[in-house]
Design a protein around this motif. Structure first.
Motif, PDB file in Angstrom:
ATOM      1  N   CYS A 275     -56.966  -8.093 -20.980  1.00 27.33           N
ATOM      2  CA  CYS A 275     -57.607  -9.259 -20.965  1.00 27.33           C
ATOM      3  C   CYS A 275     -58.812  -9.647 -22.119  1.00 27.33           C
TER       4      CYS A 275
ATOM      5  N   ALA B 241     -55.712  -3.614 -17.357  1.00 31.45           N
ATOM      6  CA  ALA B 241     -55.507  -5.015 -17.523  1.00 31.45           C
ATOM      7  C   ALA B 241     -56.730  -5.601 -17.697  1.00 31.45           C
TER       8      ALA B 241
ATOM      9  N   MET C  68     -50.584  -9.829 -15.536  1.00 29.20           N
ATOM     10  CA  MET C  68     -51.653 -10.424 -16.467  1.00 29.20           C
ATOM     11  C   MET C  68     -51.478 -11.986 -16.130  1.00 29.20           C
TER      12      MET C  68
ATOM     13  N   THR D 148     -60.313  -9.393 -12.272  1.00 25.74           N
ATOM     14  CA  THR D 148     -59.914  -7.848 -12.059  1.00 25.74           C
ATOM     15  C   THR D 148     -60.344  -7.537 -10.634  1.00 25.74           C
TER      16      THR D 148
END
Length: 523
Positions: free
Chosen positions: A179, A175, A487, A239
């Motif tokens: 990003c 992720a 996300m 995150t």
């Protein structure tokens, strides 16, 4: 109470999944971007004929043309057909983004095929302290947009492996990389291929109102340079504070196959030596550029004013980027043993060009659409009418741009291509916001925020399926809804945080978004 909450969760998840299914279904209704532009060309011709017959027109807002009217020109006649046939080739060859992107990709192709870009990305994230590895991955993802395929193909799987080897959830690493690569698509420390692509479309749109207006590839460089660090900070915090805690501890039994930490890619000693040599070559290139730009009478300064603004350095930045990447790519290739002669360089350039086939086809039809839109005066008429409406509503400044950024973010959910979306919307919104007093460079910077942040949650993004496939390796029941939910925090926080940076930059400090880029526009 607990039972009530647990009972409610599936319903909320189901509603969210249905929403995502609706977005996907609507997006699938859209034809291929090439077909879309072909359809739009036909619609512009038909609509211009109807509007011309009805005498649609608006008052010219330019002070020099006070009392004059701008009418829609009909293209649904013999003159329109003759003009389209005779100028179709020049519409294509003179389309601003075409040449600049092709030239830039010549250099990027050499750097990519020599292995320089891949090795640079790996060096940024491998063997980093666990405390900074998250931010290093997001940062490397942002830098990778100079060669987007490598970001998706190399960095995202690598990030998942790195997190797993550190005892962290691999989907959190995936992720974070996603990003940076996709959510931070428009940000970068250097001028990338997306800059000339978008600036060329912006220039074409601005010239609907001001035929002499030019927009360089460096138009948003200052803002995007700083945005790189802001997006890195947001991506890292989301995150570590939201995504990773929500994922919890990785359960290997949920993986689709056996995970082997030994698969993690490393840098070979020869690659490390090649990177060091390439670093020295980069310092040499920077030194040469400083000699050509910094002195008062330097060759690449504006010879009339002696300044950087309007200089050959800025107007030729794409050429400088292409040459620099070519030299650095060849140096790395020689030192790493991936390139030996000029033939290898030529082959790398040819491979890079061969992958742009779809882009060239897209540009052909996009160029025709922009030309027809220009000939018909639809862009100017729509812009003047829209500006009048916004003025009557009292929308201006931050409120106006907040609405514009949100609109771009929403459109991106169904039309994932940055160039396709901007080619369709720029001819309307660039002149409209110019009439509201804002420079095209600022308008383009705002567009890039909306376009980038929702890349992470739209199944229409071209690499979404690839990301889903990588993620399913660690969670076998990974679906579109689960991926978008993973996300979504990045999209929300980046949309807010990046927009705040834009508003502070433009409306609080009044800083230029790029070298010599004005904030406001006056007719």
């Amino acid at each position: 109470m607990d039972n009530h909450n647990n009972a409610g969760k599936p319903a909320r998840r189901g509603a969210f999944t249905r929403f995502l299914d609706t977005v996907e279904w609507l997006g699938n209704l859209l034809p291929h971007p090439v077909t879309l532009f072909a359809i739009l060309c036909v619609l512009v011709v038909l609509a211009s004929g109807i509007a011309g017959a009805l005498g649609v027109s608006v008052a010219d807002p330019r002070p020099a043309n006070e009392g004059e009217w701008i009418a829609v020109n009909s293209l649904l006649n013999a003159d329109g057909l003759r003009r389209l046939i005779t100028e179709m080739v020049t519409n294509f060859t003179s389309f601003a983004p075409l040449g600049t992107v092709l030239v830039a990709m010549l250099g990027v192709g050499v750097a990519e095929h020599s292995g320089l870009i891949s090795a640079t990305m790996r060096s940024l994230v491998l063997n980093r302290s666990p405390r900074i590895v998250t931010y290093a991955i997001v940062f490397a993802g942002i830098l990778s947009n100079m060669a987007a395929e490598l970001g998706y193909v190399v960095l995202i799987p690598l990030a998942a492996m790195i997190f797993h080897s550190l005892g962290r959830h691999p989907l959190a690493g995936l992720a974070a990389a996603f990003c940076g690569v996709s959510g931070g698509y428009s940000a970068n420390l250097l001028i990338g291929t997306v800059d000339p692509l978008l600036s060329g479309i912006t220039q074409e749109a601005a010239q609907l109102l001001d035929p002499a207006y030019t927009v360089g590839a460096e138009a948003n460089w200052f803002f995007m340079f700083v945005s790189t660090f802001v997006v890195t900070l947001i991506g890292g915090l989301v995150t570590e504070r939201i995504v990773e805690p929500k994922l919890g501890k990785f359960d290997a039994t949920q993986a689709s196959d056996e995970i082997d930490d030994q698969q993690m890619v490393t840098l070979e000693p020869i690659e490390k030596r090649a990177l060091k040599g390439t670093g020295l070559a980069m310092l040499a290139i920077v030194a040469v550029l400083l000699v050509l730009v910094v002195p008062e009478n330097a060759i690449l300064r504006n010879q009339e004013t002696g300044t950087i603004g309007g200089s050959p350095f800025l107007s030729g930045i794409v050429v400088i980027v292409a040459v620099s990447f070519t030299l650095l790519g060849f140096v790395y290739g020689r030192l790493a043993g991936t390139m030996h002669t000029d033939r290898d360089v030529v082959d790398a350039m040819a491979k890079s060009m061969s992958r742009l086939g779809l882009y060239i086809v897209l540009v052909f039809f996009a160029a025709q659409f922009v030309a027809l839109f220009n000939w018909s005066n639809f862009g100017t008429v729509t812009a003047v009418a829209g500006a009048s409406l916004l003025d009557s509503l009292g929308l201006s400044g931050p409120g106006l741009f907040a609405l514009f950024i949100l609109m771009c973010a929403f459109i991106n959910l169904s039309l994932g291509s940055a160039s396709a979306q901007w080619a369709v919307t720029a001819p309307i919104f660039v002149p409209m916001l110019m009439l509201m007093g804002y420079a095209p460079e600022v308008i383009q910077a705002a567009y890039r925020i909306g376009d980038s942040t929702t890349n992470l949650i739209t199944p229409m993004m071209s690499y979404f399926g690839l990301i889903l496939a990588v993620a399913s390796r660690y969670q076998k029941d990974m679906g579109i809804g689960t991926m978008v939910a993973l996300m979504l925090p990045y999209t929300l926080f980046m949309l807010v945080g990046w927009s705040v940076l834009f508003f502070v930059w433009v409306f609080v400090f009044g800083l230029p978004v790029g070298p010599g880029a004005p904030t406001y526009y006056t007719l």
